[in-house]
Design a protein around this motif. Structure first.
Motif, PDB file in Angstrom:
ATOM      1  N   ASP A 200      -8.704   2.892   3.703  1.00 39.89           N
ATOM      2  CA  ASP A 200      -7.883   3.846   3.501  1.00 39.89           C
ATOM      3  C   ASP A 200      -6.785   4.769   4.274  1.00 39.89           C
ATOM      4  OD1 ASP A 200     -11.166   5.709   2.491  1.00 39.89           O
ATOM      5  OD2 ASP A 200     -11.156   3.969   4.045  1.00 39.89           O
ATOM      6  N   THR A 201      -6.122   5.370   3.034  1.00 46.91           N
ATOM      7  CA  THR A 201      -4.543   6.033   3.245  1.00 46.91           C
ATOM      8  C   THR A 201      -4.784   7.141   3.118  1.00 46.91           C
ATOM      9  OG1 THR A 201      -4.080   4.343   2.330  1.00 46.91           O
ATOM     10  CG2 THR A 201      -2.570   6.153   2.619  1.00 46.91           C
TER      11      THR A 201
ATOM     12  N   SER B 152       0.665  -3.169   5.781  1.00 42.36           N
ATOM     13  CA  SER B 152       0.801  -2.434   5.180  1.00 42.36           C
ATOM     14  C   SER B 152       1.408  -3.034   3.391  1.00 42.36           C
ATOM     15  CB  SER B 152       2.754  -1.587   5.601  1.00 42.36           C
ATOM     16  OG  SER B 152       3.620  -2.405   5.528  1.00 42.36           O
TER      17      SER B 152
ATOM     18  N   ALA C 276      -7.107   4.022  -1.366  1.00 44.64           N
ATOM     19  CA  ALA C 276      -6.002   2.883  -1.094  1.00 44.64           C
ATOM     20  C   ALA C 276      -5.938   2.946  -2.016  1.00 44.64           C
ATOM     21  CB  ALA C 276      -6.098   2.057  -0.099  1.00 44.64           C
TER      22      ALA C 276
ATOM     23  N   SER D 246     -15.535   5.618   4.381  1.00 42.97           N
ATOM     24  CA  SER D 246     -14.784   5.367   3.440  1.00 42.97           C
ATOM     25  C   SER D 246     -15.262   5.106   2.398  1.00 42.97           C
ATOM     26  CB  SER D 246     -14.743   3.266   3.827  1.00 42.97           C
ATOM     27  OG  SER D 246     -13.022   3.149   3.169  1.00 42.97           O
TER      28      SER D 246
ATOM     29  N   VAL E 131      -7.890  -3.731   3.467  1.00 38.60           N
ATOM     30  CA  VAL E 131      -7.515  -2.284   3.137  1.00 38.60           C
ATOM     31  C   VAL E 131      -8.249  -1.487   3.339  1.00 38.60           C
ATOM     32  CG1 VAL E 131      -6.534  -0.846   1.288  1.00 38.60           C
ATOM     33  CG2 VAL E 131      -6.294  -3.642   1.033  1.00 38.60           C
TER      34      VAL E 131
ATOM     35  N   ARG F 135     -11.781  -3.747   2.121  1.00 36.21           N
ATOM     36  CA  ARG F 135     -12.059  -3.724   3.782  1.00 36.21           C
ATOM     37  C   ARG F 135     -12.357  -4.103   4.671  1.00 36.21           C
ATOM     38  NH1 ARG F 135     -16.905  -0.060   5.010  1.00 36.21           N
ATOM     39  NH2 ARG F 135     -17.071  -0.220   3.347  1.00 36.21           N
TER      40      ARG F 135
ATOM     41  N   ILE G 192       0.848  -0.891  -0.782  1.00 41.98           N
ATOM     42  CA  ILE G 192      -0.074  -0.263   0.093  1.00 41.98           C
ATOM     43  C   ILE G 192       1.061   1.250  -0.008  1.00 41.98           C
ATOM     44  CG2 ILE G 192      -1.704   1.106   0.918  1.00 41.98           C
ATOM     45  CD1 ILE G 192      -2.420  -1.899   2.665  1.00 41.98           C
TER      46      ILE G 192
END
Length: 434
Positions: free
Chosen positions: A133-134, A56, A265, A148, A131, A121, A39
């Motif tokens: 949200d970044t 990650s 992401a 999200s 995964v 998610r 990611i």
């Protein structure tokens, strides 16, 4: 089966299969690695730590037995939610709802020649890689996203067990009941007696031009992958109803350096073969040691600067030896108050008298983001993450999806949007003075 922890704590556990080879002797079979999904925005680990399926990066390895699926047959039904395929928890199927009383069910049969990995998610068991949200620049993990935009079952990857270099990506993943539902409002179409569709916010892919670790890579064009694996040009906006034009000369097969955007992401695919040409984490730590061995010095405080081998969230004032870089000139110095403008916060560099912001220098420690094995003599602006010249220049040229139809270049180690032109600078150390 023996479970072993990977040497690098950021990686998933390595699974080794054992087989009896006559008598009581057991010889472990070698691990077959397809590649890694990493990611963007995390410098080797999540701020709150890598835990379970949320981490990650995710290492894709050949399973003990193939769990892939392939398209079998399709038919029309009036009530999809009560159809036999949907109700059968052992049957993989995709439901394309065309109207209230009209849907097409596509059944999938088991395919032991492929391994399926699912990303999304959701924390439900069908998802292999969770995964979230970044958030750009988030170093603590305390920043929360209220709503999200990443799908709970975002996408799936099918890896060929006999040809480890062939991995293909498809939009949408199967839920706990082994179903995928495309509602009435989802973009879908039927051509040549085959039905296909797109997910709400789409799964975008970008294959790099050139070889990712060959020094000649450049940003390719962003495309969208369908549920059936076809490739299309982007829609007018992320969730527009009209699909883009088909791209017949490109495929959904991942290549080293392919980027996957899940609308919240962005992931980088590194093939197992490609990673052999990238530096390891130990290589990057050695590069840091070499810089520190030159005993770089602050021209004001005359103290020796030390680049940390691991990212730290400690307050800057607690690290007297922490190096800082002047973003307008590239001179690296220690923490001091000389030349500081109290109102604007800008500082005047004592070496060249250039005025501008300063930021802590820190090493980019995620090996997958590197495109070569050179020295880390450049840094991204404005975050200060160090990397090699070719790596910094590559990422500064890559436009990553942002919002519904925007793009921007970011630092791959922290996801901070790059500033200025070209978005990076050469580092100038005062070192090897003895």
């Amino acid at each position: 089966m023996v479970v072993k922890r990977a040497p690098d704590s950021t990686e998933s556990p390595i699974l080794e299969e054992t087989a009896v080879d006559g008598g009581d002797d057991q010889k472990p079979k070698p691990v077959v690695k397809y590649g890694e999904l990493v990611i963007l925005g995390y410098n080797g680990f999540l701020p709150a730590g890598d835990r379970g399926r949320r981490r990650s990066k995710f290492v894709l390895q050949r399973r003990t037995a193939g769990n892939g699926v392939r398209r079998s047959r399709h038919y029309v039904v009036r009530t999809p939610h009560s159809s036999q395929a949907i109700l059968d928890a052992n049957q993989h199927s995709i439901s394309y709802t065309l109207s209230r009383n009209h849907a097409v069910i596509v059944e999938y049969t088991e395919d032991d020649s492929t391994d399926m990995f699912q990303i999304g998610r959701s924390s439900e068991s069908p998802i292999d890689f969770v995964v979230m949200d970044t958030v750009a620049g988030d170093k603590t993990g305390d920043t929360k996203v209220l709503q999200s935009t990443i799908s709970r079952f975002a996408c799936r990857i099918l890896a060929d067990r006999d040809d480890q270099g062939t991995c293909r990506i498809y939009a949408a993943g199967f839920d706990s009941s082994r179903n995928i539902f495309l509602g009435e409002k989802a973009t879908k179409w039927s051509e040549n007696h085959e039905i296909d569709g797109l997910t709400t916010n789409g799964v975008l892919i970008m294959h790099p031009c050139g070889t990712f670790c060959g020094g000649d890579a450049s940003c390719g064009l962003w495309r969208e992958a369908s549920v059936g694996g076809a490739v299309f040009m982007l829609r007018e906006s992320r969730s527009a109803q009209l699909k883009g034009a088909p791209v017949l000369n490109e495929s959904n097969e991942l290549k080293d350096g392919t980027m996957i955007d899940l609308c919240g992401a962005t992931l980088l695919w590194r093939s197992a073969q490609g990673l052999q040409h990238s530096p390891t984490k130990r290589d990057l730590e050695k590069l840091v040691d070499e810089i520190n061995a030159g005993r770089p010095q602050c021209p004001v405080g005359l103290n020796t600067l030390v680049i940390p081998r691991k990212p730290s969230t400690a307050h800057a004032s607690d690290q007297m030896n922490q190096p800082y870089v002047y973003l307008n000139c590239g001179h690296v110095q220690g923490h001091h108050d000389w030349g500081q403008d109290k109102e604007s916060g800008a500082r005047r560099c004592p070496m060249c008298l250039c005025v501008g912001p300063v930021v802590r220098v820190c090493m980019g420690l995620e090996p997958a983001f590197y495109v070569d094995n050179g020295p880390p003599t450049f840094a991204f602006n404005p975050c200060g993450h160090m990397a090699t010249e070719k790596t910094v220049k590559y990422w500064a040229s890559v436009d990553v999806p942002h919002g519904t139809n925007g793009f921007r270049a970011i630092c791959p180690f922290c996801a901070t949007p790059l500033e200025g032109n070209p978005g990076y600078l050469r580092l100038i150390f005062q070192d090897n003075l003895d």
